[in-house]
Design a protein around this motif. Structure first.
Motif, short mmCIF file in Angstrom:
data_model
loop_
_atom_site.label_atom_id
_atom_site.label_comp_id
_atom_site.label_asym_id
_atom_site.label_seq_id
_atom_site.Cartn_x
_atom_site.Cartn_y
_atom_site.Cartn_z
N GLY B 237 -5.77 19.25 -8.49
CA GLY B 237 -5.43 20.63 -8.89
C GLY B 237 -5.90 21.60 -7.83
N LYS B 238 -5.57 22.86 -8.01
CA LYS B 238 -5.91 23.82 -6.95
C LYS B 238 -7.40 24.12 -6.91
N ASN B 239 -8.13 23.79 -7.99
CA ASN B 239 -9.56 24.05 -7.98
C ASN B 239 -10.38 22.78 -7.73
N THR B 240 -9.66 21.72 -7.32
CA THR B 240 -10.35 20.44 -7.14
C THR B 240 -11.08 20.41 -5.79
N GLY B 241 -12.25 19.79 -5.83
CA GLY B 241 -12.89 19.46 -4.57
C GLY B 241 -13.84 20.49 -3.99
N ASP B 242 -13.99 21.64 -4.67
CA ASP B 242 -14.89 22.66 -4.12
C ASP B 242 -16.33 22.15 -4.00
N ASP B 243 -16.84 21.56 -5.10
CA ASP B 243 -18.22 21.05 -5.06
C ASP B 243 -18.36 19.96 -4.01
N PHE B 244 -17.32 19.11 -3.93
CA PHE B 244 -17.33 18.03 -2.94
C PHE B 244 -17.45 18.61 -1.53
N ARG B 245 -16.57 19.58 -1.25
CA ARG B 245 -16.59 20.18 0.09
C ARG B 245 -17.94 20.82 0.42
N GLU B 246 -18.57 21.42 -0.61
CA GLU B 246 -19.85 22.10 -0.38
C GLU B 246 -21.05 21.16 -0.43
N GLY B 247 -20.77 19.87 -0.70
CA GLY B 247 -21.87 18.92 -0.77
C GLY B 247 -22.81 19.17 -1.92
N ARG B 274 -23.51 16.85 3.99
CA ARG B 274 -22.38 17.68 4.43
C ARG B 274 -21.84 17.22 5.78
N LYS B 275 -21.84 15.88 5.96
CA LYS B 275 -21.28 15.35 7.21
C LYS B 275 -19.93 14.71 6.96
N HIS B 276 -19.28 15.18 5.88
CA HIS B 276 -17.98 14.61 5.51
C HIS B 276 -16.86 15.57 5.87
N GLN B 277 -15.64 15.07 5.77
CA GLN B 277 -14.45 15.87 6.07
C GLN B 277 -13.70 16.13 4.76
N ASP B 278 -12.87 17.16 4.78
CA ASP B 278 -12.01 17.43 3.63
C ASP B 278 -11.16 16.20 3.29
N GLU B 279 -10.77 15.44 4.31
CA GLU B 279 -9.90 14.28 4.09
C GLU B 279 -10.59 13.19 3.27
N ASP B 280 -11.91 13.24 3.20
CA ASP B 280 -12.65 12.22 2.45
C ASP B 280 -12.52 12.40 0.95
N ALA B 282 -10.00 12.22 -1.10
CA ALA B 282 -9.20 11.18 -1.77
C ALA B 282 -10.05 9.94 -2.04
N PHE B 283 -10.82 9.53 -1.05
CA PHE B 283 -11.69 8.36 -1.24
C PHE B 283 -12.77 8.66 -2.29
N ALA B 284 -13.30 9.87 -2.25
CA ALA B 284 -14.32 10.26 -3.22
C ALA B 284 -13.77 10.14 -4.64
N MET B 285 -12.57 10.64 -4.85
CA MET B 285 -11.99 10.62 -6.19
C MET B 285 -11.67 9.20 -6.63
N GLN B 286 -11.24 8.39 -5.71
CA GLN B 286 -10.95 6.98 -6.02
C GLN B 286 -12.25 6.27 -6.43
N THR B 287 -13.31 6.54 -5.71
CA THR B 287 -14.60 5.90 -5.99
C THR B 287 -15.18 6.41 -7.31
N ILE B 288 -15.06 7.72 -7.54
CA ILE B 288 -15.51 8.32 -8.79
C ILE B 288 -14.80 7.62 -9.97
N ARG B 289 -13.49 7.40 -9.81
CA ARG B 289 -12.71 6.75 -10.88
C ARG B 289 -13.18 5.30 -11.07
N LEU B 290 -13.33 4.59 -9.94
CA LEU B 290 -13.73 3.18 -9.98
C LEU B 290 -15.06 3.00 -10.70
N ARG B 291 -15.97 3.94 -10.50
CA ARG B 291 -17.32 3.81 -11.09
C ARG B 291 -17.41 4.48 -12.46
N GLY B 292 -16.31 4.99 -12.94
CA GLY B 292 -16.31 5.62 -14.27
C GLY B 292 -17.22 6.84 -14.35
#
Lengths: 336, 336
Positions: B237-247, B274-280, B282-292
């Motif tokens: 969604g358009k509000n997804t990933g803000d916390d992720f981006r800010e670490g 905070r050594k990650h990229q915005d492109e990461d 997708a992997f973060a969300m996949q991992t979050i899902r995998l680990r419930g």
């Protein structure tokens, strides 16, 4: 002892220090309260707050609260809490001001925003502001809460007004006085008024002290703004030129513009539009001197000092009223 | 009329809207007070404040104050003022938060800091915060002032704690709960508690409603933090990933880290540093899902909702308590 002592020259002692000496015990209690109430389990809060508060300043505003209470008969525990609250409101304002102005120096030290960043300054300012209200609530006086809450919103209104009018090419005396009434005089007035109320003073004394504080605050800000152009010496001190660089329409600039001849008007309009260089400061100060703009600013400050001293007639004679009068005189004399 | 009407499906109506409908008159009075009290001769103040306040939001916090007062018997003029004060404290916090986070969007509109600049956001936030205290003083209740002043300093403390722990590579569940208790749950709790007090409610109801607000606030923030990772749908969604981006170490990340296998731990540590990229993302969300991790966050939110509803036992049966219970359920169901 048979020692020739040199008589204390009253004029040579800084009046704020003389006031601090007379109120030493009350001020020490306030300092203890300030230190205690900026504590938090969140270490960044005391770090930032101590940096600013320990750097000193003369504790002018809390001293006014203590002096007003004392002149009205007693300095209660509530007065100590209010003096602390007043210092916290002032400190919160400084933290936010330095973010807004992008300041690099404050009280001779690196500004907090440069050390911990703008974010920390904004949030620790918010904390100190909230903590000020905790302290006011503890006094249990709705009257005092009303005065200081109104002062707080007036200060914020003044800060926004200053922001909205800076760099708009405007230079209006009326607007200038609106800003300094709000951002400076309101807290000086509230500090005095609240102190008087804690001592249970009659209305005439409460209002008289509020008036004293307001006029003292105006004079204080006028002198501050004159000092930004080097004061009467027109020397380049380390705090000189900040308003000039930021294109702030303070009174010396407004008067210089009123009296401008030839190309000076264009010069000042360029400053107000922020199309000037740092190197233009020397010319600005020369022109300010030529037009007598600092002297004229000082004259206005002197008139406010005179009003401030007249307002002290509401108090019975005593050491504190005398020191408050000296303080008002000093505010202008520091220009020299 | 002989028309077949479709029965209103209680579940299909947003519970905050249902609450707003039941309290329509009181909410209208609050909206009028909000509009009136953000006025100022300094035009920039209403400009900035209207931008944010008119963008909507569900007025959840003022609704809680009105609902609490109503459930306890009466919605006084003081409750309207407090509901306004609560919305102003919240709005001031949003303005300062967006400066601190460098946000670009708020309530689907460009953030105020992008339109008017950080300076205006800081100072107008200060004004609204001070104005909130003006309103509280007008209620004449020191008890209410005490509650909201404490909430205000707790919020600021929570914001500083979050700032101090973000990007430090830390991810602690205890620290996370400290932050959300302070920055979110405290105001929800105070909004409810203050409302109950204006109605003269007995202690058991005041405390019960404060507890309800606190638990609702925790659930609300947990769900917000789960939605930042796409919620259960894991859609971008358009509000997804803000916390992720800010670490920011929010609960989904903390749980994913607790359950990490193989290189996942290194991945999350990189995010926290905070050594990650915005492109990461997708992997973060996949991992979050995998680990419930979202489901587990939701489970914790559900437990708080259950506590919130239990706390409503302090109230007599009625429409408002039922709607408050529905609201608590809704807070978690919006995850789906």
């Amino acid at each position: 002892m048979n020692v020739t002592t040199r008589p204390v020259d009253a004029v040579s002692v800084h009046p704020a220090e003389a006031l601090a000496a007379v109120l030493a015990q009350e001020l020490a209690a306030t300092e203890a309260e300030i230190a205690a109430r900026m504590e938090s389990p969140v270490g960044l809060i005391p770090d930032v707050a101590h940096h600013l508060v320990d750097a000193g300043g003369k504790r002018l505003r809390p001293l006014l609260t203590l002096a007003a209470a004392s002149a009205c008969g007693k300095v209660t525990e509530g007065a100590i809490k209010l003096a602390t609250a007043v210092e916290f409101i002032h400190t919160a304002t400084l933290l936010h001001d330095d973010v807004v102005d992008g300041s690099s120096l404050r009280r001779g030290k690196r500004a907090a925003n440069l050390i911990w960043g703008d974010k920390a300054s904004v949030l620790v300012g918010d904390f100190l502001f909230a903590r000020a209200f905790n302290l006011m609530v503890e006094t249990g006086s709705l009257q005092v809460l009303d005065i200081l809450a109104k002062a707080a919103s007036t200060i914020a209104e003044g800060e926004v007004l200053q922001l909205a009018t800076t760099n708009r090419g405007e230079a209006s005396r009326e607007r200038y006085y609106q800003v300094i009434e709000a951002k400076t005089a309101a807290l000086f007035a509230a500090a005095c008024e609240a102190g008087a109320i804690t001592a249970g003073a009659p209305t005439v004394m409460v209002e008289g002290l509020a008036h004293y504080g307001q006029k003292l605050g105006l004079a204080f800000q006028l002198v501050d703004d004159a000092l930004d152009y080097g004061g009467l010496t027109q020397s380049l001190g380390k705090n000189t030129g900040d308003d000039f660089r930021e294109g702030k329409a303070t009174l010396p600039l407004i008067i210089a513009l009123e009296r401008a001849q030839g190309e000076e008007r264009l010069f000042w309009q360029r400053v107000l539009a922020r199309k000037h260089q740092d190197e233009d400061l020397a010319f600005a100060m020369q022109t300010i001197r030529l037009r007598g703009a600092v002297e004229a600013t000082l004259d206005e400050a002197r008139a406010h000092v005179s009003d401030a001293k007249a307002a002290l007639a509401c108090l019975p004679d005593g050491v504190i009223p005398q020191l408050l009068a000296n303080l008002a005189d000093y505010v202008v004399s520091r220009l020299n």
